[in-house]
Design a protein around this motif. Structure first.
Motif, PDB file in Angstrom:
ATOM      1  N   VAL A  40       2.735  15.801 -12.789  1.00  0.00           N
ATOM      2  CA  VAL A  40       1.712  16.442 -13.622  1.00  0.00           C
ATOM      3  C   VAL A  40       1.516  17.883 -13.218  1.00  0.00           C
ATOM      4  O   VAL A  40       1.405  18.787 -14.069  1.00  0.00           O
ATOM      5  CB  VAL A  40       0.395  15.650 -13.524  1.00  0.00           C
ATOM      6  N   ASP A  41       1.495  18.138 -11.930  1.00  0.00           N
ATOM      7  CA  ASP A  41       1.278  19.519 -11.476  1.00  0.00           C
ATOM      8  C   ASP A  41       2.421  20.452 -11.887  1.00  0.00           C
ATOM      9  O   ASP A  41       2.203  21.616 -12.168  1.00  0.00           O
ATOM     10  CB  ASP A  41       1.105  19.549  -9.954  1.00  0.00           C
ATOM     11  N   ALA A  42       3.618  19.949 -11.885  1.00  0.00           N
ATOM     12  CA  ALA A  42       4.784  20.785 -12.186  1.00  0.00           C
ATOM     13  C   ALA A  42       5.098  20.845 -13.673  1.00  0.00           C
ATOM     14  O   ALA A  42       5.985  21.580 -14.081  1.00  0.00           O
ATOM     15  CB  ALA A  42       6.001  20.277 -11.419  1.00  0.00           C
ATOM     16  N   ASN A  43       4.375  20.072 -14.513  1.00  0.00           N
ATOM     17  CA  ASN A  43       4.620  20.043 -15.972  1.00  0.00           C
ATOM     18  C   ASN A  43       6.084  19.753 -16.285  1.00  0.00           C
ATOM     19  O   ASN A  43       6.734  20.446 -17.064  1.00  0.00           O
ATOM     20  CB  ASN A  43       4.223  21.359 -16.636  1.00  0.00           C
ATOM     21  N   LEU A  44       6.591  18.738 -15.630  1.00  0.00           N
ATOM     22  CA  LEU A  44       7.984  18.390 -15.857  1.00  0.00           C
ATOM     23  C   LEU A  44       8.140  17.731 -17.211  1.00  0.00           C
ATOM     24  O   LEU A  44       7.305  16.918 -17.619  1.00  0.00           O
ATOM     25  CB  LEU A  44       8.471  17.458 -14.757  1.00  0.00           C
ATOM     26  N   ASN A  45       9.200  18.079 -17.912  1.00  0.00           N
ATOM     27  CA  ASN A  45       9.472  17.516 -19.225  1.00  0.00           C
ATOM     28  C   ASN A  45      10.485  16.379 -19.183  1.00  0.00           C
ATOM     29  O   ASN A  45      10.770  15.765 -20.212  1.00  0.00           O
ATOM     30  CB  ASN A  45      10.011  18.595 -20.175  1.00  0.00           C
ATOM     31  N   LYS A  46      11.034  16.154 -18.033  1.00  0.00           N
ATOM     32  CA  LYS A  46      11.991  15.056 -17.900  1.00  0.00           C
ATOM     33  C   LYS A  46      11.592  14.173 -16.745  1.00  0.00           C
ATOM     34  O   LYS A  46      10.814  14.588 -15.893  1.00  0.00           O
ATOM     35  CB  LYS A  46      13.400  15.614 -17.700  1.00  0.00           C
ATOM     36  N   SER A  47      12.136  13.041 -16.732  1.00  0.00           N
ATOM     37  CA  SER A  47      11.768  12.055 -15.700  1.00  0.00           C
ATOM     38  C   SER A  47      12.239  12.515 -14.351  1.00  0.00           C
ATOM     39  O   SER A  47      13.215  13.257 -14.252  1.00  0.00           O
ATOM     40  CB  SER A  47      12.389  10.700 -16.024  1.00  0.00           C
ATOM     41  N   PRO A  48      11.605  12.111 -13.304  1.00  0.00           N
ATOM     42  CA  PRO A  48      12.025  12.520 -11.953  1.00  0.00           C
ATOM     43  C   PRO A  48      13.383  11.957 -11.625  1.00  0.00           C
ATOM     44  O   PRO A  48      13.886  11.059 -12.279  1.00  0.00           O
ATOM     45  CB  PRO A  48      10.921  11.955 -11.053  1.00  0.00           C
ATOM     46  N   SER A  49      13.966  12.542 -10.597  1.00  0.00           N
ATOM     47  CA  SER A  49      15.303  12.119 -10.169  1.00  0.00           C
ATOM     48  C   SER A  49      15.269  10.659  -9.771  1.00  0.00           C
ATOM     49  O   SER A  49      14.247  10.127  -9.337  1.00  0.00           O
ATOM     50  CB  SER A  49      15.773  12.985  -8.998  1.00  0.00           C
ATOM     51  N   PRO A  50      16.411   9.951  -9.930  1.00  0.00           N
ATOM     52  CA  PRO A  50      16.439   8.501  -9.638  1.00  0.00           C
ATOM     53  C   PRO A  50      16.345   8.149  -8.174  1.00  0.00           C
ATOM     54  O   PRO A  50      16.324   6.982  -7.831  1.00  0.00           O
ATOM     55  CB  PRO A  50      17.803   8.087 -10.206  1.00  0.00           C
ATOM     56  N   VAL A 105       0.833  -1.208   0.000  1.00  0.00           N
ATOM     57  CA  VAL A 105       0.000   0.000   0.000  1.00  0.00           C
ATOM     58  C   VAL A 105       0.868   1.258   0.000  1.00  0.00           C
ATOM     59  O   VAL A 105       0.600   2.248  -0.726  1.00  0.00           O
ATOM     60  CB  VAL A 105      -0.947   0.003   1.212  1.00  0.00           C
ATOM     61  N   LEU A 106       1.931   1.194   0.786  1.00  0.00           N
ATOM     62  CA  LEU A 106       2.818   2.345   0.840  1.00  0.00           C
ATOM     63  C   LEU A 106       3.487   2.592  -0.506  1.00  0.00           C
ATOM     64  O   LEU A 106       3.629   3.746  -0.951  1.00  0.00           O
ATOM     65  CB  LEU A 106       3.873   2.115   1.929  1.00  0.00           C
ATOM     66  N   SER A 107       3.891   1.541  -1.190  1.00  0.00           N
ATOM     67  CA  SER A 107       4.538   1.697  -2.506  1.00  0.00           C
ATOM     68  C   SER A 107       3.580   2.323  -3.504  1.00  0.00           C
ATOM     69  O   SER A 107       3.943   3.244  -4.258  1.00  0.00           O
ATOM     70  CB  SER A 107       5.022   0.336  -3.007  1.00  0.00           C
ATOM     71  N   TRP A 108       2.329   1.828  -3.551  1.00  0.00           N
ATOM     72  CA  TRP A 108       1.349   2.425  -4.468  1.00  0.00           C
ATOM     73  C   TRP A 108       1.053   3.890  -4.115  1.00  0.00           C
ATOM     74  O   TRP A 108       0.862   4.734  -4.991  1.00  0.00           O
ATOM     75  CB  TRP A 108       0.044   1.614  -4.428  1.00  0.00           C
ATOM     76  N   TYR A 109       1.042   4.143  -2.841  1.00  0.00           N
ATOM     77  CA  TYR A 109       0.806   5.530  -2.422  1.00  0.00           C
ATOM     78  C   TYR A 109       1.936   6.453  -2.895  1.00  0.00           C
ATOM     79  O   TYR A 109       1.701   7.577  -3.392  1.00  0.00           O
ATOM     80  CB  TYR A 109       0.684   5.579  -0.895  1.00  0.00           C
ATOM     81  N   LEU A 110       3.184   5.973  -2.749  1.00  0.00           N
ATOM     82  CA  LEU A 110       4.321   6.771  -3.183  1.00  0.00           C
ATOM     83  C   LEU A 110       4.304   7.005  -4.694  1.00  0.00           C
ATOM     84  O   LEU A 110       4.581   8.113  -5.178  1.00  0.00           O
ATOM     85  CB  LEU A 110       5.623   6.084  -2.781  1.00  0.00           C
ATOM     86  N   ILE A 111       3.975   5.965  -5.447  1.00  0.00           N
ATOM     87  CA  ILE A 111       3.939   6.096  -6.905  1.00  0.00           C
ATOM     88  C   ILE A 111       2.866   7.101  -7.321  1.00  0.00           C
ATOM     89  O   ILE A 111       3.082   7.980  -8.164  1.00  0.00           O
ATOM     90  CB  ILE A 111       3.691   4.726  -7.556  1.00  0.00           C
ATOM     91  N   THR A 112       1.682   6.982  -6.712  1.00  0.00           N
ATOM     92  CA  THR A 112       0.590   7.905  -7.046  1.00  0.00           C
ATOM     93  C   THR A 112       0.945   9.356  -6.701  1.00  0.00           C
ATOM     94  O   THR A 112       0.672  10.294  -7.463  1.00  0.00           O
ATOM     95  CB  THR A 112      -0.683   7.494  -6.306  1.00  0.00           C
ATOM     96  N   LEU A 113       1.548   9.535  -5.555  1.00  0.00           N
ATOM     97  CA  LEU A 113       1.921  10.878  -5.125  1.00  0.00           C
ATOM     98  C   LEU A 113       2.946  11.499  -6.071  1.00  0.00           C
ATOM     99  O   LEU A 113       2.855  12.688  -6.445  1.00  0.00           O
ATOM    100  CB  LEU A 113       2.466  10.826  -3.699  1.00  0.00           C
ATOM    101  N   LYS A 114       3.908  10.720  -6.493  1.00  0.00           N
ATOM    102  CA  LYS A 114       4.944  11.246  -7.370  1.00  0.00           C
ATOM    103  C   LYS A 114       4.388  11.594  -8.752  1.00  0.00           C
ATOM    104  O   LYS A 114       4.761  12.624  -9.362  1.00  0.00           O
ATOM    105  CB  LYS A 114       6.074  10.226  -7.506  1.00  0.00           C
ATOM    106  N   LEU A 115       3.491  10.793  -9.246  1.00  0.00           N
ATOM    107  CA  LEU A 115       2.862  11.101 -10.531  1.00  0.00           C
ATOM    108  C   LEU A 115       2.061  12.384 -10.457  1.00  0.00           C
ATOM    109  O   LEU A 115       2.067  13.197 -11.383  1.00  0.00           O
ATOM    110  CB  LEU A 115       1.955   9.924 -10.946  1.00  0.00           C
ATOM    111  N   TRP A 119       9.916   7.321  -2.036  1.00  0.00           N
ATOM    112  CA  TRP A 119       9.539   7.555  -0.662  1.00  0.00           C
ATOM    113  C   TRP A 119      10.384   8.604   0.014  1.00  0.00           C
ATOM    114  O   TRP A 119      10.123   8.978   1.143  1.00  0.00           O
ATOM    115  CB  TRP A 119       9.612   6.242   0.154  1.00  0.00           C
ATOM    116  N   GLN A 120      11.458   9.083  -0.696  1.00  0.00           N
ATOM    117  CA  GLN A 120      12.256  10.133  -0.069  1.00  0.00           C
ATOM    118  C   GLN A 120      11.475  11.440   0.040  1.00  0.00           C
ATOM    119  O   GLN A 120      11.839  12.297   0.830  1.00  0.00           O
ATOM    120  CB  GLN A 120      13.519  10.382  -0.895  1.00  0.00           C
ATOM    121  N   ALA A 121      10.400  11.574  -0.774  1.00  0.00           N
ATOM    122  CA  ALA A 121       9.615  12.803  -0.721  1.00  0.00           C
ATOM    123  C   ALA A 121       8.662  12.819   0.460  1.00  0.00           C
ATOM    124  O   ALA A 121       8.079  13.850   0.745  1.00  0.00           O
ATOM    125  CB  ALA A 121       8.835  12.984  -2.016  1.00  0.00           C
ATOM    126  N   LEU A 122       8.462  11.698   1.116  1.00  0.00           N
ATOM    127  CA  LEU A 122       7.522  11.640   2.232  1.00  0.00           C
ATOM    128  C   LEU A 122       8.145  12.160   3.498  1.00  0.00           C
ATOM    129  O   LEU A 122       9.362  12.113   3.673  1.00  0.00           O
ATOM    130  CB  LEU A 122       7.065  10.201   2.450  1.00  0.00           C
TER     131      LEU A 122
END
Length: 553
Positions: A23-33, A9-19, A37-40
């Protein structure tokens, strides 16, 4: 099992949050590697028992602290905001760039009189009764004439059967062109008010031009005004209105007047008719003895001297004109006006002086004053058979100067003509500064009331001012702070002739003899008697000596 479920559940939550963040930031490149969960928050990771959470968070904190200086480097951080005074400077520079790009300087024709010329004579450049154009529109002391402008527009629409939109719509496409003719571009005036000002003032000017052709009869019979009209029945206010309409700051471009007149007549493409009307309307302001009519003008043109035939190609009225003041000025310098060619020695001086148009009072002295010229034997006479007040000639010690009429409006008239020649540099061609040249020449001739009296007695100056001293002061104040060089003047050749005659000693001696011994009949009789006695004495001395050396037989 529970731990695994919570981990999924935590993994799905992290993936959803990052997506969502992506989308909100209109990033044109992939997120940092780095792991999602480091964003939590640290508390959420610890509570869910994520493996290695404490070590990962500790390493993340250290990395953030190490990267903090790098993030504040100029390559990644925004530029520090300029101080307020620097922001002000940048704003003024941006405004200057916009003005430079938007203002076609070559189109300027209606200028604001420079402060250096305006000082001391503010009233001479300001309309006193009526405003024409946008530069003085809306001033309180000039509002009384606005109702008469609306009456003039009403008469035009009634007489032609047009709707006012026909004139407004015709002017809108050329709004930018008209604005560029004015010094300062009158950007403060909205488009609708600007179009209204042009139509209202332009129609008023044209009504005056057309009605004044036949005096009060033209307004009453031809244009339909009442014979008791306070303005259009040629009342006393007409002189003040005419004087205001000749001011430099009180002008409408001539092509606007041509368009408005063309719409009235059903020929919008016509040009040139307004210039002819303006010449006749402003004829009473001519600084000549009597108004010049068409027949008289033709006679004068046909009786021009033979040397004017070679100058016939120079016709100031043949080129496109700018406004009413320009029309009036060119009518003063009509066909036949050609600057006197300067001597060969002056050619290089003229080219050099053209590069430095600075106010140098040492280079504004054409000739000496009348009193000094008379001591050198140079006399002044009225030149007849011409109404060109500027057409001065010099021949055998005599200055032939045409008659000029000075009245209470002459000062404002000459000041505005001179200001126009100073501002409009495109007329720095043959005839470009001739009014200024004439004014400075007369300023050189006149230093005192005695000089004015001498010219008045010779019929050269006729004035309606209070005294000769006022005339002298008028000419002495016309060209203060004027940029001028005598090498660039139609009177430069005449100036050389006068000064060469002035520097000749023999002419000075003869003039001194005439001034001291031939001023009245009794002085002439005494001189003749003295000469006769001198001859008798010499003869007696001769015969006495002769009889001594050769006595009679």
């Amino acid at each position: 099992m529970v731990a695994v479920f919570n981990k999924d559940v935590l993994s799905w939550y992290l993936i959803t949050l990052k997506l969502k963040e992506t989308v909100d930031a209109n990033l044109n490149k992939s997120p940092s590697p780095s792991p999602h969960w480091q964003a939590l928050p640290r508390s959420l990771l610890v509570a869910n028992g994520t493996p290695g959470a404490a070590e990962t968070l500790t390493r993340q904190d250290r990395d953030q602290q190490a990267a903090a200086p790098a993030q504040s480097s100029p390559a990644h951080s925004p530029k520090p905001q300029d101080p307020e005074w620097v922001v002000t400077i940048r704003g003024k520079l941006a405004q200057a760039r916009a003005e430079e790009a938007a203002c076609p300087w070559a189109r300027l024709s209606v200028y604001r009189v420079p402060k250096s010329l305006r000082e001391g004579d503010e009233r001479a450049y300001m309309p006193q009764v009526v405003s024409i154009g946008p530069l003085h529109a809306g001033k309180r002391r000039l509002r009384e004439m606005e109702r008469h402008k609306w009456r003039a527009l009403h008469h035009v629409l009634k007489r032609t059967g047009h709707d006012v939109t026909a004139y407004l719509d015709a002017l809108r496409p050329m709004e930018e062109r008209v604005r560029s003719c004015y010094d300062g571009r009158v950007a403060w005036m909205p488009a609708n008010d600007f179009a209204q000002c042009l139509v209202l003032d332009g129609t008023f000017v044209l009504e005056l031009f057309r009605g004044a052709l036949d005096g009060a009869k033209g307004f009453v019979d031809d244009l339909g005004y009442s014979r008791h009209d306070p303005v259009f029945a040629m009342r006393g206010a007409m002189h003040a209105i005419r004087s205001d309409m000749i001011l430099l700051e009180n002008q409408i471009p001539l092509f606007v007047l041509d368009l408005l007149l063309g719409i009235q007549l059903g020929h919008p493409e016509q040009t040139g008719a307004v210039a002819s009307l303006a010449v006749r309307f402003f004829d009473p302001l001519m600084p000549t003895d009597t108004p010049l009519h068409r027949k008289d003008r033709f006679k004068l043109e046909s009786s021009v001297d033979a040397d004017a035939a070679a100058a016939a190609a120079f016709d100031p009225l043949s080129n496109p004109m700018l406004h009413c003041l320009d029309v009036f000025r060119r009518s003063l310098l009509r066909a036949g006006m050609q600057p006197t060619p300067p001597p060969a020695a002056r050619l290089w001086l003229k080219k050099w002086s053209g590069l430095r148009r600075v106010a140098d009072k040492r280079r504004q002295q054409f000739v000496h004053c009348v009193s000094e010229l008379r001591e050198a034997g140079i006399r002044c006479r009225r030149r007849r058979n011409t109404d060109r007040f500027w057409d001065i000639r010099f021949d055998k010690g005599v200055l032939h100067i045409p008659r000029i009429l000075i009245h209470d409006g002459s000062k404002a008239l000459f000041l505005n003509l001179i200001a126009f020649e100073q501002c409009h540099m495109d007329i720095a061609t043959p005839g470009g500064n001739n009014i200024t040249s004439y004014a400075i020449f007369m300023d050189n001739l006149i230093n005192s009331a005695e000089d004015v009296k001498y010219l008045h007695d010779r019929g050269i100056i006729e004035h309606w001012l209070g005294s000769d001293g006022e005339v002298a002061e008028l000419f002495n104040r016309l060209c203060l702070e004027v940029v001028f060089d005598i090498n660039d003047s139609y009177l430069s050749g005449l100036s050389d002739q006068v000064n060469r005659y002035y520097d000749h000693k023999w002419s000075t001696w003869v003039a001194s003899l005439q001034h001291n011994y031939f001023t009245n009949p009794w002085a002439i009789v005494s001189v003749v008697a003295g000469v006769f006695l001198l001859l008798l004495t010499m003869m007696q001395t001769f015969y006495s000596a002769y009889s001594y050396y050769r006595p009679p037989a």
